[in-house]
Design a protein around this motif. Structure first.
Motif, short mmCIF file in Angstrom:
data_model
loop_
_atom_site.label_atom_id
_atom_site.label_comp_id
_atom_site.label_asym_id
_atom_site.label_seq_id
_atom_site.Cartn_x
_atom_site.Cartn_y
_atom_site.Cartn_z
N TYR A 1 0.83 -1.20 0.00
CA TYR A 1 0.00 0.00 0.00
C TYR A 1 0.86 1.25 0.00
O TYR A 1 0.63 2.18 -0.77
CB TYR A 1 -0.93 0.02 1.21
CG TYR A 1 -1.63 1.35 1.37
CD1 TYR A 1 -2.62 1.74 0.49
CD2 TYR A 1 -1.26 2.23 2.39
CE1 TYR A 1 -3.24 2.96 0.63
CE2 TYR A 1 -1.88 3.44 2.52
CZ TYR A 1 -2.87 3.81 1.65
OH TYR A 1 -3.48 5.03 1.77
N GLU B 1 0.87 3.64 -3.19
CA GLU B 1 0.46 5.04 -3.04
C GLU B 1 1.54 5.97 -3.58
O GLU B 1 1.24 6.94 -4.29
CB GLU B 1 0.20 5.34 -1.56
CG GLU B 1 -0.36 6.73 -1.31
CD GLU B 1 -0.70 6.96 0.14
OE1 GLU B 1 -1.55 7.81 0.41
OE2 GLU B 1 -0.12 6.28 1.01
N THR C 1 -2.57 14.47 -1.07
CA THR C 1 -3.86 13.85 -1.33
C THR C 1 -4.87 14.90 -1.79
O THR C 1 -4.58 16.11 -1.81
CB THR C 1 -4.37 13.16 -0.07
OG1 THR C 1 -4.55 14.14 0.96
CG2 THR C 1 -3.37 12.11 0.42
N ARG D 1 -9.74 9.21 -5.81
CA ARG D 1 -10.61 8.04 -5.88
C ARG D 1 -9.81 6.76 -5.98
O ARG D 1 -10.12 5.77 -5.31
CB ARG D 1 -11.54 8.18 -7.09
CG ARG D 1 -12.55 7.05 -7.19
CD ARG D 1 -13.61 7.32 -8.25
NE ARG D 1 -13.02 7.46 -9.56
CZ ARG D 1 -12.91 8.60 -10.23
NH1 ARG D 1 -13.34 9.73 -9.67
NH2 ARG D 1 -12.38 8.65 -11.44
N GLY E 1 -8.14 6.11 -2.67
CA GLY E 1 -9.15 5.72 -1.69
C GLY E 1 -9.62 4.29 -1.88
O GLY E 1 -9.80 3.55 -0.91
N ASP E 2 -9.81 3.89 -3.13
CA ASP E 2 -10.21 2.50 -3.40
C ASP E 2 -9.11 1.52 -2.96
O ASP E 2 -9.41 0.46 -2.39
CB ASP E 2 -10.50 2.32 -4.89
CG ASP E 2 -11.75 3.06 -5.33
OD1 ASP E 2 -12.55 3.42 -4.44
OD2 ASP E 2 -11.91 3.29 -6.54
N ARG F 1 -6.91 2.02 -0.61
CA ARG F 1 -6.88 2.02 0.85
C ARG F 1 -7.98 1.12 1.42
O ARG F 1 -7.75 0.31 2.32
CB ARG F 1 -7.03 3.45 1.37
CG ARG F 1 -6.97 3.56 2.89
CD ARG F 1 -7.18 4.99 3.37
NE ARG F 1 -6.10 5.84 2.91
CZ ARG F 1 -6.24 6.78 1.96
NH1 ARG F 1 -7.41 6.95 1.38
NH2 ARG F 1 -5.23 7.54 1.63
N ARG F 2 -9.20 1.27 0.89
CA ARG F 2 -10.31 0.45 1.39
C ARG F 2 -10.09 -1.03 1.10
O ARG F 2 -10.41 -1.90 1.92
CB ARG F 2 -11.62 0.94 0.78
CG ARG F 2 -12.11 2.25 1.36
CD ARG F 2 -13.51 2.58 0.87
NE ARG F 2 -13.50 2.91 -0.55
CZ ARG F 2 -13.31 4.13 -1.02
NH1 ARG F 2 -13.10 5.14 -0.18
NH2 ARG F 2 -13.33 4.37 -2.32
N LEU F 3 -9.54 -1.34 -0.07
CA LEU F 3 -9.28 -2.74 -0.40
C LEU F 3 -8.25 -3.34 0.54
O LEU F 3 -8.43 -4.46 1.04
CB LEU F 3 -8.80 -2.83 -1.85
CG LEU F 3 -8.38 -4.23 -2.33
CD1 LEU F 3 -9.57 -5.18 -2.28
CD2 LEU F 3 -7.80 -4.16 -3.74
N LEU G 1 -7.47 -2.37 3.60
CA LEU G 1 -8.02 -2.50 4.95
C LEU G 1 -8.99 -3.68 5.04
O LEU G 1 -8.99 -4.42 6.03
CB LEU G 1 -8.71 -1.20 5.35
CG LEU G 1 -7.79 0.01 5.58
CD1 LEU G 1 -8.63 1.25 5.90
CD2 LEU G 1 -6.81 -0.26 6.72
N ALA G 2 -9.82 -3.86 4.00
CA ALA G 2 -10.78 -4.96 4.03
C ALA G 2 -10.07 -6.30 4.01
O ALA G 2 -10.43 -7.22 4.77
CB ALA G 2 -11.74 -4.84 2.84
N THR H 1 -6.99 -6.91 4.99
CA THR H 1 -6.27 -7.09 6.26
C THR H 1 -7.23 -7.53 7.37
O THR H 1 -6.92 -8.45 8.14
CB THR H 1 -5.57 -5.78 6.65
OG1 THR H 1 -4.66 -5.39 5.61
CG2 THR H 1 -4.80 -5.94 7.94
#
Length: 406
Positions: free
Chosen positions: A51, A55, A242, A274, A277-278, A280-282, A284-285, A287
């Motif tokens: 990540y 990033e 960001t 966007r 952010g996608d 990051r959410r992927l 975290l989910a 993990t």
């Protein structure tokens, strides 16, 4: 003798012996538990390292798209109420202060004007030349702001009369790097006099966008040709950070340039935010899902360990150990397993992230050391949380019943 016996059999005195012994004994359950923790820590380390690298890589990729903020003249700045075409050129000190305030940023003033281009040698098909959109700017800085442009450069040292020609213009007029063109200003209603200047084609620019139909020349030269000394049409900026940081920077720029409109390039700013952010959410989910699965596995393993050591627990309680002391013993064992799993898993995950980064992005990704304490702390916390439920069985173990059955 009895006080000496009590001192030798004091549960507190043998607590750390039990902890050390529990970590040294090679039981299948302990191996399964520590293996599960290593896998969980390695996957978390892999995702977090990737990540951070993704990033950074995505930020570099979006920087190649050029400016993400543009300063233009404000409508209210025109006395007649019409849209002004130019605004005062910023002083060098203003641009320097912008770069100091946002390290890694870039700011390039630009001036737009319509001029008449005459090829050299003259093209018999165009005896009167061809009207083109000219862009006056710091050519070197403008090209650095747009590193994804494809350039066909001319040899030789650069000079103050160098220019760059868009690929479409070059193909239409058969222009080549190293050649020359002459730009001539268009007559206005106030005067029929025109200005002209000859430029050397230092590069042909291919962008796949409207810039392919433009000619890029030094800003002072176009200011003289257009009769707009000390004026620019816009200031193009590239702010790092960001989407939220860029929006904050826009608000600060609006205060620093009260007579200009500060607008983000929405397609670049919002696309960058966007995508990141996608990702990051992927991350975290994934993990959270992996940690949940590992927690169930460790809980089952620790339950088996507690049930296997019922006799040891009964002996400790018969010697005077409290439920709290025995629970501390198993929690310490779980924390030790978590620490070992976190240490091993971090380095395995960092190696896997480096390999994937080379395969996916062709980038040698260095370990992100901020991930190290996060992975270790998360693995220890996970092991402790998974151990809390099994150790509650300790309260139900009765020494007399267990030892009598043995």
């Amino acid at each position: 003798m009895q006080p000496d016996v009590k001192r030798r059999l004091n549960p507190r005195s043998i607590f750390w012996r039990f902890c050390l012994r529990s970590l040294q004994v090679k039981r299948p359950q302990a191996a399964l538990g520590i293996g599960s923790l290593i896998v969980g820590a390695a996957v978390c380390s892999l995702l977090l390292n990737l990540y951070g690298g993704v990033e950074h890589k995505m930020a570099e990729s979006f920087r190649a798209f050029g400016a993400n903020v543009i300063l233009t003249p404000r409508v209210a700045a025109s006395p007649s109420g019409d849209l002004p075409s130019v605004m005062p050129e910023p002083a060098p000190g203003q641009l320097a202060s912008l770069r100091e305030r946002w390290p890694g940023s870039a700011a390039v003033p630009v001036l737009y004007a319509v001029t008449r281009l005459h090829p050299s040698p003259p093209d018999p098909r165009l005896p009167g030349g061809e009207n083109v959109a000219a862009v006056g700017t710091d050519l070197a800085a403008y090209l650095r702001m747009n590193p994804n442009w494809h350039l066909q450069r001319a040899g030789g040292a650069s000079g103050p009369e160098d220019c760059a020609v868009g690929a479409h213009v070059a193909a239409e007029l058969q222009l080549h790097p190293g050649g020359e063109i002459r730009l001539e200003s268009l007559p206005t209603g106030a005067t029929d006099q025109t200005q002209s200047q000859t430029f050397r084609i230092a590069a042909v620019v291919s962008t796949g966008a409207s810039q392919d139909d433009q000619v890029f020349v030094p800003l002072p030269a176009l200011q003289r040709l257009a009769g707009s000394a000390g004026s620019v049409s816009a200031i193009e900026l590239r702010l790092p950070g960001t989407s939220a940081q860029i929006e904050a920077g826009i608000n600060q720029l609006a205060g620093a340039f009260p007579h200009s409109d500060v607008r983000p390039v929405r397609q670049i700013v919002y696309s960058e935010g966007r995508v990141l952010g996608d990702i990051r959410r992927l991350m975290l989910a994934l993990t959270a899902l992996i940690l949940g699965i590992i927690a169930l596995c460790v809980a089952a393993t620790m339950t088996a360990i507690v049930l296997e050591r019922r006799k040891d627990i009964a002996v400790m309680k018969a010697l005077g150990a409290s439920d709290r002391l025995v629970m501390e013993l198993f929690l310490s064992e779980g924390a030790g397993l978590g620490l070992v799993g976190g240490l091993a898993g971090f380095f395995l995950g960092a190696l896997a992230a480096r390999w994937l980064a080379l395969r996916l992005f062709d980038v040698a990704l260095a370990p992100s050391w901020w991930v190290f304490p996060i992975v270790c702390a998360a693995t220890v916390a996970l092991a402790l949380a998974a151990t809390l439920f099994p150790v509650r069985i300790v309260r139900r173990i009765q020494p007399a019943v267990v030892l009598k059955g043995s």
